[in-house]
Design a protein around this motif. Structure first.
Motif, PDB file in Angstrom:
ATOM      1  N   SER A 186      -5.894  -4.931  -2.515  1.00 51.08           N
ATOM      2  CA  SER A 186      -6.021  -3.310  -2.447  1.00 51.08           C
ATOM      3  C   SER A 186      -7.679  -3.222  -2.183  1.00 51.08           C
ATOM      4  O   SER A 186      -8.435  -4.234  -2.756  1.00 51.08           O
ATOM      5  CB  SER A 186      -5.465  -2.611  -3.551  1.00 51.08           C
ATOM      6  N   THR A 215       0.794  -1.081   0.015  1.00 51.31           N
ATOM      7  CA  THR A 215       0.004  -0.067   0.181  1.00 51.31           C
ATOM      8  C   THR A 215       0.876   1.453   0.017  1.00 51.31           C
ATOM      9  O   THR A 215       0.801   2.380  -0.921  1.00 51.31           O
ATOM     10  CB  THR A 215      -0.993   0.146   1.247  1.00 51.31           C
ATOM     11  N   ASP A 216       1.840   1.249   1.046  1.00 48.41           N
ATOM     12  CA  ASP A 216       2.524   2.422   0.962  1.00 48.41           C
ATOM     13  C   ASP A 216       3.415   2.813  -0.236  1.00 48.41           C
ATOM     14  O   ASP A 216       3.469   4.086  -0.804  1.00 48.41           O
ATOM     15  CB  ASP A 216       3.500   2.523   2.151  1.00 48.41           C
ATOM     16  N   ILE A 247       2.186   6.085  -7.221  1.00 47.65           N
ATOM     17  CA  ILE A 247       1.065   6.798  -8.161  1.00 47.65           C
ATOM     18  C   ILE A 247       0.691   8.274  -7.942  1.00 47.65           C
ATOM     19  O   ILE A 247       0.374   8.982  -8.899  1.00 47.65           O
ATOM     20  CB  ILE A 247      -0.447   5.800  -7.579  1.00 47.65           C
ATOM     21  N   ALA A 248       1.037   8.646  -6.692  1.00 49.58           N
ATOM     22  CA  ALA A 248       1.132  10.082  -6.341  1.00 49.58           C
ATOM     23  C   ALA A 248       2.370  10.732  -7.317  1.00 49.58           C
ATOM     24  O   ALA A 248       2.036  11.940  -7.817  1.00 49.58           O
ATOM     25  CB  ALA A 248       1.485  10.402  -5.180  1.00 49.58           C
ATOM     26  N   ASP A 265       1.143   4.029  -3.054  1.00 52.41           N
ATOM     27  CA  ASP A 265       0.676   5.216  -2.977  1.00 52.41           C
ATOM     28  C   ASP A 265       1.591   6.283  -3.460  1.00 52.41           C
ATOM     29  O   ASP A 265       1.185   7.297  -4.136  1.00 52.41           O
ATOM     30  CB  ASP A 265       0.125   5.357  -1.453  1.00 52.41           C
ATOM     31  N   ARG A 266       2.871   6.114  -2.889  1.00 45.49           N
ATOM     32  CA  ARG A 266       3.884   7.049  -3.232  1.00 45.49           C
ATOM     33  C   ARG A 266       3.985   6.969  -4.901  1.00 45.49           C
ATOM     34  O   ARG A 266       4.363   8.145  -5.380  1.00 45.49           O
ATOM     35  CB  ARG A 266       5.065   6.650  -2.637  1.00 45.49           C
TER      36      ARG A 266
END
Length: 240
Positions: free
Chosen positions: A129, A46-47, A53-54, A50-51
Protein backbone atom coordinates in the motif's frame (compact mmCIF):
# COMPACT_ATOMS: atom_id res chain seq x y z
CA UNK A 1 -34.68 -7.25 15.88
CA UNK A 2 -32.50 -9.71 13.96
CA UNK A 3 -28.70 -9.46 14.36
CA UNK A 4 -28.14 -9.85 10.62
CA UNK A 5 -30.53 -6.96 9.99
CA UNK A 6 -28.52 -4.73 12.31
CA UNK A 7 -25.22 -5.52 10.60
CA UNK A 8 -26.78 -5.25 7.14
CA UNK A 9 -28.01 -1.74 7.90
CA UNK A 10 -24.63 -0.34 6.88
CA UNK A 11 -24.83 -2.08 3.51
CA UNK A 12 -28.27 -0.64 2.80
CA UNK A 13 -26.85 2.82 3.40
CA UNK A 14 -24.26 2.19 0.65
CA UNK A 15 -26.10 1.62 -2.64
CA UNK A 16 -22.83 1.59 -4.58
CA UNK A 17 -21.23 -1.15 -2.46
CA UNK A 18 -20.08 -4.08 -4.60
CA UNK A 19 -19.89 -6.69 -1.88
CA UNK A 20 -21.83 -7.49 1.26
CA UNK A 21 -20.44 -7.08 4.75
CA UNK A 22 -20.32 -10.85 5.25
CA UNK A 23 -18.39 -11.46 2.03
CA UNK A 24 -15.90 -8.69 2.75
CA UNK A 25 -15.32 -10.01 6.25
CA UNK A 26 -14.78 -13.52 4.88
CA UNK A 27 -12.23 -12.24 2.36
CA UNK A 28 -10.50 -10.14 5.02
CA UNK A 29 -10.25 -13.13 7.36
CA UNK A 30 -8.89 -15.34 4.58
CA UNK A 31 -6.29 -12.73 3.63
CA UNK A 32 -5.30 -12.32 7.29
CA UNK A 33 -4.78 -16.08 7.68
CA UNK A 34 -2.79 -16.24 4.44
CA UNK A 35 -0.59 -13.32 5.49
CA UNK A 36 0.19 -15.00 8.80
CA UNK A 37 1.14 -18.26 7.08
CA UNK A 38 3.13 -16.85 4.14
CA UNK A 39 6.87 -16.21 4.54
CA UNK A 40 6.55 -13.38 2.00
CA UNK A 41 4.40 -10.24 2.00
CA UNK A 42 1.27 -10.85 -0.08
CA UNK A 43 -0.17 -8.33 -2.52
CA UNK A 44 -2.16 -5.63 -0.76
CA UNK A 45 -5.89 -6.01 -1.61
CA UNK A 46 -6.62 -2.33 -2.26
CA UNK A 47 -10.31 -2.57 -3.16
CA UNK A 48 -11.15 -4.89 -0.28
CA UNK A 49 -9.30 -2.82 2.32
CA UNK A 50 -10.84 0.43 1.05
CA UNK A 51 -14.32 -1.04 1.53
CA UNK A 52 -13.51 -2.50 4.95
CA UNK A 53 -11.91 0.70 6.28
CA UNK A 54 -14.79 2.81 4.95
CA UNK A 55 -17.24 0.49 6.71
CA UNK A 56 -15.24 0.70 9.95
CA UNK A 57 -15.43 4.50 9.83
CA UNK A 58 -19.17 4.29 9.28
CA UNK A 59 -19.58 1.93 12.20
CA UNK A 60 -17.58 4.24 14.46
CA UNK A 61 -19.83 7.16 13.52
CA UNK A 62 -22.94 5.05 14.07
CA UNK A 63 -21.69 3.82 17.46
CA UNK A 64 -20.97 7.41 18.52
CA UNK A 65 -24.45 8.51 17.42
CA UNK A 66 -26.12 5.63 19.26
CA UNK A 67 -24.02 6.27 22.37
CA UNK A 68 -24.99 9.94 22.36
CA UNK A 69 -28.65 9.09 21.83
CA UNK A 70 -28.73 6.35 24.47
CA UNK A 71 -28.57 8.85 27.30
CA UNK A 72 -31.47 10.86 25.86
CA UNK A 73 -33.96 8.00 25.47
CA UNK A 74 -36.22 6.91 28.25
CA UNK A 75 -36.62 3.42 29.62
CA UNK A 76 -38.61 0.83 27.72
CA UNK A 77 -38.48 -1.22 24.54
CA UNK A 78 -36.91 1.56 22.46
CA UNK A 79 -34.03 1.95 24.90
CA UNK A 80 -33.49 -1.82 25.08
CA UNK A 81 -33.34 -2.11 21.29
CA UNK A 82 -30.86 0.78 21.09
CA UNK A 83 -28.62 -0.83 23.71
CA UNK A 84 -28.76 -4.18 21.91
CA UNK A 85 -27.91 -2.54 18.57
CA UNK A 86 -25.05 -0.63 20.18
CA UNK A 87 -23.63 -3.76 21.82
CA UNK A 88 -23.74 -5.77 18.58
CA UNK A 89 -22.15 -3.00 16.52
CA UNK A 90 -19.37 -2.50 19.08
CA UNK A 91 -18.63 -6.25 19.08
CA UNK A 92 -18.53 -6.43 15.29
CA UNK A 93 -16.38 -3.28 15.13
CA UNK A 94 -13.89 -4.67 17.68
CA UNK A 95 -13.65 -7.93 15.73
CA UNK A 96 -12.85 -6.15 12.47
CA UNK A 97 -10.37 -3.76 14.10
CA UNK A 98 -8.53 -6.68 15.71
CA UNK A 99 -8.10 -8.45 12.36
CA UNK A 100 -6.88 -5.27 10.64
CA UNK A 101 -4.36 -4.50 13.41
CA UNK A 102 -3.06 -8.07 13.44
CA UNK A 103 -2.78 -8.05 9.65
CA UNK A 104 -0.79 -4.82 9.64
CA UNK A 105 1.51 -6.05 12.41
CA UNK A 106 2.30 -9.18 10.40
CA UNK A 107 3.08 -7.18 7.26
CA UNK A 108 5.18 -4.56 9.06
CA UNK A 109 7.19 -7.30 10.79
CA UNK A 110 8.12 -8.77 7.40
CA UNK A 111 8.85 -5.35 5.90
CA UNK A 112 11.19 -4.33 8.71
CA UNK A 113 12.96 -7.70 8.68
CA UNK A 114 13.54 -7.71 4.90
CA UNK A 115 13.50 -3.97 4.21
CA UNK A 116 16.35 -3.93 1.69
CA UNK A 117 14.85 -6.87 -0.20
CA UNK A 118 11.47 -5.19 -0.69
CA UNK A 119 13.04 -1.85 -1.59
CA UNK A 120 14.89 -3.48 -4.48
CA UNK A 121 11.74 -5.02 -5.98
CA UNK A 122 10.50 -3.48 -9.22
CA UNK A 123 6.85 -4.19 -8.42
CA UNK A 124 6.83 -2.98 -4.81
CA UNK A 125 4.21 -0.32 -5.62
CA UNK A 126 1.81 -3.07 -6.70
CA UNK A 127 2.73 -5.27 -3.73
CA UNK A 128 2.47 -2.69 -0.95
CA UNK A 129 0.00 0.00 0.00
CA UNK A 130 1.22 3.63 -0.40
CA UNK A 131 1.46 3.94 3.39
CA UNK A 132 3.54 0.76 3.65
CA UNK A 133 5.89 1.87 0.90
CA UNK A 134 6.38 5.25 2.59
CA UNK A 135 6.99 3.54 5.94
CA UNK A 136 9.50 1.16 4.35
CA UNK A 137 11.53 3.97 2.78
CA UNK A 138 11.57 6.05 5.97
CA UNK A 139 12.44 3.04 8.11
CA UNK A 140 15.39 2.06 5.93
CA UNK A 141 16.58 5.67 5.70
CA UNK A 142 16.63 6.01 9.49
CA UNK A 143 18.34 2.64 9.86
CA UNK A 144 21.02 3.54 7.31
CA UNK A 145 21.69 6.86 9.06
CA UNK A 146 21.98 5.06 12.40
CA UNK A 147 24.42 2.48 11.04
CA UNK A 148 26.48 5.16 9.34
CA UNK A 149 26.74 7.28 12.48
CA UNK A 150 27.45 4.28 14.70
CA UNK A 151 30.08 2.29 12.80
CA UNK A 152 29.85 2.29 8.99
CA UNK A 153 31.58 5.66 8.64
CA UNK A 154 34.69 4.09 10.18
CA UNK A 155 34.88 1.47 7.42
CA UNK A 156 36.54 1.96 4.03
CA UNK A 157 34.16 3.37 1.40
CA UNK A 158 33.94 0.07 -0.48
CA UNK A 159 32.71 -1.69 2.68
CA UNK A 160 29.98 0.74 3.66
CA UNK A 161 27.22 -0.50 1.35
CA UNK A 162 24.37 -2.47 2.93
CA UNK A 163 23.39 -4.10 -0.37
CA UNK A 164 26.84 -5.25 -1.46
CA UNK A 165 27.00 -8.48 -3.49
CA UNK A 166 30.73 -8.60 -4.19
CA UNK A 167 32.32 -12.02 -4.38
CA UNK A 168 29.01 -13.68 -5.27
CA UNK A 169 27.64 -13.21 -1.74
CA UNK A 170 24.46 -11.15 -1.56
CA UNK A 171 24.09 -9.20 1.68
CA UNK A 172 20.38 -8.54 1.08
CA UNK A 173 18.36 -11.16 2.94
CA UNK A 174 14.93 -12.10 1.60
CA UNK A 175 12.08 -14.35 2.75
CA UNK A 176 12.78 -18.08 2.87
CA UNK A 177 11.15 -19.53 -0.24
CA UNK A 178 11.87 -23.08 0.92
CA UNK A 179 9.79 -22.75 4.08
CA UNK A 180 7.03 -25.36 4.31
CA UNK A 181 3.43 -24.11 4.23
CA UNK A 182 0.00 -25.75 4.40
CA UNK A 183 -2.13 -25.11 1.32
CA UNK A 184 -5.57 -26.14 0.09
CA UNK A 185 -6.55 -26.29 -3.56
CA UNK A 186 -9.55 -24.09 -4.44
CA UNK A 187 -9.49 -24.59 -8.20
CA UNK A 188 -10.86 -27.69 -9.90
CA UNK A 189 -7.31 -28.56 -10.91
CA UNK A 190 -3.98 -26.82 -10.38
CA UNK A 191 -0.38 -27.58 -11.32
CA UNK A 192 2.87 -25.74 -10.75
CA UNK A 193 3.69 -26.46 -14.40
CA UNK A 194 1.44 -24.57 -16.89
CA UNK A 195 1.56 -27.61 -19.18
CA UNK A 196 -0.42 -29.61 -16.61
CA UNK A 197 -2.90 -26.92 -15.47
CA UNK A 198 -5.74 -28.78 -17.21
CA UNK A 199 -4.51 -32.23 -16.27
CA UNK A 200 -6.85 -35.13 -15.56
CA UNK A 201 -6.46 -38.24 -13.44
CA UNK A 202 -4.44 -40.00 -16.12
CA UNK A 203 -1.84 -37.22 -16.04
CA UNK A 204 -0.94 -37.60 -12.34
CA UNK A 205 1.92 -39.98 -13.01
CA UNK A 206 3.26 -37.91 -15.90
CA UNK A 207 3.09 -34.70 -13.84
CA UNK A 208 4.90 -36.41 -10.98
CA UNK A 209 7.66 -37.63 -13.27
CA UNK A 210 8.18 -34.08 -14.56
CA UNK A 211 8.61 -32.77 -11.01
CA UNK A 212 5.47 -30.62 -11.21
CA UNK A 213 2.91 -30.39 -8.42
CA UNK A 214 -0.61 -31.44 -9.43
CA UNK A 215 -3.56 -30.90 -7.09
CA UNK A 216 -7.33 -31.25 -7.18
CA UNK A 217 -9.95 -29.16 -5.40
CA UNK A 218 -10.10 -29.80 -1.66
CA UNK A 219 -6.69 -31.43 -1.34
CA UNK A 220 -4.45 -30.17 1.49
CA UNK A 221 -0.68 -30.44 1.11
CA UNK A 222 2.47 -29.35 2.89
CA UNK A 223 4.86 -27.92 0.31
CA UNK A 224 7.58 -25.33 -0.15
CA UNK A 225 6.38 -21.75 -0.46
CA UNK A 226 8.35 -21.08 -3.63
CA UNK A 227 6.50 -23.91 -5.40
CA UNK A 228 3.00 -22.59 -4.67
CA UNK A 229 3.48 -18.81 -4.45
CA UNK A 230 2.09 -18.17 -7.95
CA UNK A 231 -0.89 -20.42 -7.27
CA UNK A 232 -1.72 -18.46 -4.12
CA UNK A 233 -1.38 -15.14 -5.97
CA UNK A 234 -3.79 -16.37 -8.67
CA UNK A 235 -6.32 -17.51 -6.08
CA UNK A 236 -6.13 -21.18 -7.10
CA UNK A 237 -4.65 -22.09 -3.70
CA UNK A 238 -5.15 -20.79 -0.18
CA UNK A 239 -2.83 -20.90 2.81
CA UNK A 240 -3.96 -22.52 6.03
Amino acid sequence: MDIDDILAELDRSEPTAKASTALDHQQLTRFWISERAAPDVLKWPTDLMDRVIARVRQQIELVEDLTAGAGMTGSGTSSSNSNLTLSILQTDLSRTQYIIRSLLRQRLAKLTKYAMHYLTLDDKSALLSPQEESFLRNHQSLLSDLYSASFLSAFPAQLQRLDDNAGGLNMVEGPDGKKAVFIRCLAKRWSSDPLFEDYDADDDEEAGESGALAMRRGQVWVVRWEDVKKGVEKGALELL
